[in-house]
Design a protein around this motif. Structure first.
Motif, PDB file in Angstrom:
ATOM      1  N   ILE A   1       3.815   8.328   2.819  1.00  0.00           N
ATOM      2  CA  ILE A   1       3.263   8.626   4.150  1.00  0.00           C
ATOM      3  C   ILE A   1       1.876   8.007   4.294  1.00  0.00           C
ATOM      4  CG2 ILE A   1       2.457  10.480   5.662  1.00  0.00           C
ATOM      5  CD1 ILE A   1       4.783  12.191   4.416  1.00  0.00           C
ATOM      6  N   VAL A   2       1.046   8.157   3.270  1.00  0.00           N
ATOM      7  CA  VAL A   2      -0.300   7.571   3.285  1.00  0.00           C
ATOM      8  C   VAL A   2      -0.213   6.050   3.401  1.00  0.00           C
ATOM      9  CG1 VAL A   2      -2.335   7.137   1.831  1.00  0.00           C
ATOM     10  CG2 VAL A   2      -1.456   9.468   2.089  1.00  0.00           C
ATOM     11  N   ALA A   3       0.697   5.440   2.644  1.00  0.00           N
ATOM     12  CA  ALA A   3       0.859   3.981   2.679  1.00  0.00           C
ATOM     13  C   ALA A   3       1.298   3.517   4.063  1.00  0.00           C
ATOM     14  CB  ALA A   3       1.860   3.539   1.620  1.00  0.00           C
ATOM     15  N   GLN A   4       2.204   4.266   4.688  1.00  0.00           N
ATOM     16  CA  GLN A   4       2.652   3.912   6.034  1.00  0.00           C
ATOM     17  C   GLN A   4       1.496   3.985   7.031  1.00  0.00           C
ATOM     18  OE1 GLN A   4       5.839   6.775   6.372  1.00  0.00           O
ATOM     19  NE2 GLN A   4       7.398   5.249   5.868  1.00  0.00           N
ATOM     20  N   GLU A   5       0.687   5.023   6.925  1.00  0.00           N
ATOM     21  CA  GLU A   5      -0.466   5.168   7.820  1.00  0.00           C
ATOM     22  C   GLU A   5      -1.450   4.015   7.627  1.00  0.00           C
ATOM     23  OE1 GLU A   5      -1.944   9.015   6.687  1.00  0.00           O
ATOM     24  OE2 GLU A   5      -0.385  10.094   7.809  1.00  0.00           O
ATOM     25  N   LEU A   6      -1.747   3.693   6.385  1.00  0.00           N
ATOM     26  CA  LEU A   6      -2.669   2.592   6.093  1.00  0.00           C
ATOM     27  C   LEU A   6      -2.118   1.263   6.605  1.00  0.00           C
ATOM     28  CD1 LEU A   6      -4.036   3.246   2.492  1.00  0.00           C
ATOM     29  CD2 LEU A   6      -5.386   2.682   4.505  1.00  0.00           C
ATOM     30  N   ALA A   7      -0.844   1.026   6.386  1.00  0.00           N
ATOM     31  CA  ALA A   7      -0.223  -0.225   6.830  1.00  0.00           C
ATOM     32  C   ALA A   7      -0.297  -0.351   8.352  1.00  0.00           C
ATOM     33  CB  ALA A   7       1.228  -0.287   6.362  1.00  0.00           C
ATOM     34  N   LYS A   8      -0.043   0.734   9.031  1.00  0.00           N
ATOM     35  CA  LYS A   8      -0.098   0.705  10.493  1.00  0.00           C
ATOM     36  C   LYS A   8      -1.526   0.435  10.975  1.00  0.00           C
ATOM     37  CE  LYS A   8       1.296   3.344  14.546  1.00  0.00           C
ATOM     38  NZ  LYS A   8       1.862   4.605  15.040  1.00  0.00           N
ATOM     39  N   GLU A   9      -2.496   1.115  10.399  1.00  0.00           N
ATOM     40  CA  GLU A   9      -3.904   0.934  10.790  1.00  0.00           C
ATOM     41  C   GLU A   9      -4.383  -0.489  10.542  1.00  0.00           C
ATOM     42  OE1 GLU A   9      -6.379   3.740   8.706  1.00  0.00           O
ATOM     43  OE2 GLU A   9      -5.190   5.436   9.452  1.00  0.00           O
TER      44      GLU A   9
ATOM     45  N   SER B   1      -9.265  -7.997  -1.537  1.00  0.00           N
ATOM     46  CA  SER B   1      -9.227  -7.441  -0.182  1.00  0.00           C
ATOM     47  C   SER B   1      -7.814  -7.033   0.235  1.00  0.00           C
ATOM     48  CB  SER B   1      -9.808  -8.432   0.826  1.00  0.00           C
ATOM     49  OG  SER B   1      -9.027  -9.618   0.860  1.00  0.00           O
ATOM     50  N   LEU B   2      -6.798  -7.512  -0.470  1.00  0.00           N
ATOM     51  CA  LEU B   2      -5.418  -7.113  -0.157  1.00  0.00           C
ATOM     52  C   LEU B   2      -5.037  -5.787  -0.809  1.00  0.00           C
ATOM     53  CD1 LEU B   2      -3.474 -10.489  -0.567  1.00  0.00           C
ATOM     54  CD2 LEU B   2      -4.299  -9.430   1.537  1.00  0.00           C
ATOM     55  N   ASP B   3      -5.847  -5.308  -1.749  1.00  0.00           N
ATOM     56  CA  ASP B   3      -5.527  -4.096  -2.508  1.00  0.00           C
ATOM     57  C   ASP B   3      -5.971  -2.839  -1.746  1.00  0.00           C
ATOM     58  OD1 ASP B   3      -5.022  -2.142  -4.384  1.00  0.00           O
ATOM     59  OD2 ASP B   3      -5.964  -3.226  -6.036  1.00  0.00           O
ATOM     60  N   LEU B   4      -5.003  -2.022  -1.374  1.00  0.00           N
ATOM     61  CA  LEU B   4      -5.266  -0.785  -0.634  1.00  0.00           C
ATOM     62  C   LEU B   4      -5.295   0.446  -1.539  1.00  0.00           C
ATOM     63  CD1 LEU B   4      -2.868  -1.356   2.424  1.00  0.00           C
ATOM     64  CD2 LEU B   4      -5.292  -1.931   2.231  1.00  0.00           C
ATOM     65  N   SER B   5      -5.283   0.241  -2.841  1.00  0.00           N
ATOM     66  CA  SER B   5      -5.141   1.345  -3.787  1.00  0.00           C
ATOM     67  C   SER B   5      -6.243   2.386  -3.688  1.00  0.00           C
ATOM     68  CB  SER B   5      -5.093   0.811  -5.223  1.00  0.00           C
ATOM     69  OG  SER B   5      -4.015  -0.077  -5.376  1.00  0.00           O
ATOM     70  N   LYS B   6      -7.497   1.965  -3.643  1.00  0.00           N
ATOM     71  CA  LYS B   6      -8.611   2.926  -3.615  1.00  0.00           C
ATOM     72  C   LYS B   6      -8.548   3.798  -2.365  1.00  0.00           C
ATOM     73  CE  LYS B   6     -11.862   0.395  -6.479  1.00  0.00           C
ATOM     74  NZ  LYS B   6     -13.111  -0.350  -6.534  1.00  0.00           N
ATOM     75  N   GLU B   7      -8.311   3.158  -1.232  1.00  0.00           N
ATOM     76  CA  GLU B   7      -8.235   3.913   0.023  1.00  0.00           C
ATOM     77  C   GLU B   7      -7.014   4.841   0.016  1.00  0.00           C
ATOM     78  OE1 GLU B   7      -9.232   5.449   3.677  1.00  0.00           O
ATOM     79  OE2 GLU B   7     -10.459   4.251   2.327  1.00  0.00           O
ATOM     80  N   ALA B   8      -5.912   4.356  -0.524  1.00  0.00           N
ATOM     81  CA  ALA B   8      -4.698   5.184  -0.592  1.00  0.00           C
ATOM     82  C   ALA B   8      -4.928   6.405  -1.478  1.00  0.00           C
ATOM     83  CB  ALA B   8      -3.521   4.365  -1.105  1.00  0.00           C
ATOM     84  N   LEU B   9      -5.587   6.217  -2.615  1.00  0.00           N
ATOM     85  CA  LEU B   9      -5.880   7.336  -3.519  1.00  0.00           C
ATOM     86  C   LEU B   9      -6.788   8.355  -2.830  1.00  0.00           C
ATOM     87  CD1 LEU B   9      -5.737   8.736  -6.265  1.00  0.00           C
ATOM     88  CD2 LEU B   9      -7.614   7.255  -7.023  1.00  0.00           C
ATOM     89  N   LYS B  10      -7.804   7.862  -2.167  1.00  0.00           N
ATOM     90  CA  LYS B  10      -8.741   8.744  -1.464  1.00  0.00           C
ATOM     91  C   LYS B  10      -7.995   9.587  -0.416  1.00  0.00           C
ATOM     92  CE  LYS B  10     -12.471   8.047   1.723  1.00  0.00           C
ATOM     93  NZ  LYS B  10     -13.392   7.081   2.306  1.00  0.00           N
ATOM     94  N   ARG B  11      -7.136   8.946   0.345  1.00  0.00           N
ATOM     95  CA  ARG B  11      -6.387   9.660   1.391  1.00  0.00           C
ATOM     96  C   ARG B  11      -5.342  10.603   0.798  1.00  0.00           C
ATOM     97  NH1 ARG B  11      -5.469   5.789   6.608  1.00  0.00           N
ATOM     98  NH2 ARG B  11      -7.580   4.975   6.734  1.00  0.00           N
ATOM     99  N   LEU B  12      -4.717  10.188  -0.297  1.00  0.00           N
ATOM    100  CA  LEU B  12      -3.715  11.046  -0.949  1.00  0.00           C
ATOM    101  C   LEU B  12      -4.390  12.310  -1.478  1.00  0.00           C
ATOM    102  CD1 LEU B  12      -0.830  11.556  -1.970  1.00  0.00           C
ATOM    103  CD2 LEU B  12      -1.431  10.252  -4.021  1.00  0.00           C
TER     104      LEU B  12
END
Length: 184
Positions: free
Chosen positions: A132-140, A158-169
Motif C-alpha cells: 500500500i505504501v509503495a502504491q501511494e509513493l508510486a502514484k505521488e 534518486s530512483l531508490d524509494l526505500s528510505k521514504e517507504a520505510l519511514k511511511r511504513l
C-alpha cells in the motif's frame, strides 16, 4: 514474383505503422527501486514481531521439555512395573504409554505449526502494508514501475524509494501483534 513482394511490403509497412501508433499511446516508463527485504526487516513492525516470536518460541520449548520430562518419568515408572505386572497388564500399559507419546508428538507438531503460521501472518501483514505504501509513493511520484532492488544490477540513488517507504511504513504500521491460534 512482383505481386508477392508488393504484398509483403504492404503488410510489413502496415504492421510497422500499427506498432508505431500503439507505441505512441503507451506511457513513458518511469522506474523506481525499493529494497523490499531491507524495508520489511528494518521496519518498526518487524522489530515488534521478533521479541514476541522469541517469547512464544521460548515458552514452547519450555512446554516441550516439561512434556518430555513427564514422558521419561512415565516410561521409567513403566519399566519399574514390568517385574510386578502380568505380561498382559504390562503390554496394555505399554500401549497406553506409546499412545500418549504419539499424541504428545502430534500436539508438539500442531503447536509448532501454529507458531510458524502466526509469525508468517504477522510478517504478511507488514508486507501487505508495504505494498500500500509503495502504491501511494508510486502514484505521488508518477512512477509506473517499481522494481525490487534485489533484481536491479545498477541504478542511481534518486530512483531508490526505500528510505521514504520505510519511514511511511513505520508511521502506518508501528507494530504488529503475533496472534497464535491454537488448533483443537
Amino acid at each position: 514474383m512482383k505481386p508477392v513482394f508488393s504484398f509483403i511490403l504492404v503488410v510489413g509497412l502496415t504492421m510497422l505503422h500499427a506498432t508505431w501508433a500503439s507505441a505512441q499511446k503507451m506511457p513513458t516508463p518511469s522506474i523506481a527501486v525499493m529494497d523490499i527485504q531491507g524495508i520489511v526487516a528494518g521496519s518498526a513492525a518487524a522489530k515488534s514481531v521478533r521479541p514476541q516470536a522469541r517469547k512464544l518460541r521460548s515458552q514452547f520449548q519450555k512446554d516441550v521439555r516439561r512434556q518430555q520430562d513427564e514422558l521419561r518419568k512415565a516410561e521409567k515408572t513403566l519399566a519399574q512395573q514390568r517385574a510386578i505386572l502380568s505380561p498382559e497388564a504390562f503390554a496394555k500399559k505399554r500401549r497406553d504409554f506409546e499412545s500418549r507419546a504419539r499424541q504428545a508428538q502430534r500436539d508438539v507438531q500442531a503447536r509448532k505449526q501454529s507458531l510458524d503460521s502466526a509469525y508468517g501472518a504477522a510478517m504478511e501483514q507488514i508486507r501487505s502494508s508495504l505494498i500500500i505504501v509503495a502504491q501511494e509513493l508510486a502514484k505521488e511520484r508518477k512512477v509506473n514501475i517499481v522494481l525490487p532492488k534485489s533484481v536491479v544490477f545498477l541504478s542511481i540513488k534518486s530512483l531508490d524509494l526505500s528510505k521514504e517507504a520505510l519511514k511511511r511504513l513505520d508511521k502506518k504500521l508501528p507494530s504488529v501483534k503475533v496472534v497464535v491460534k491454537e488448533k483443537k
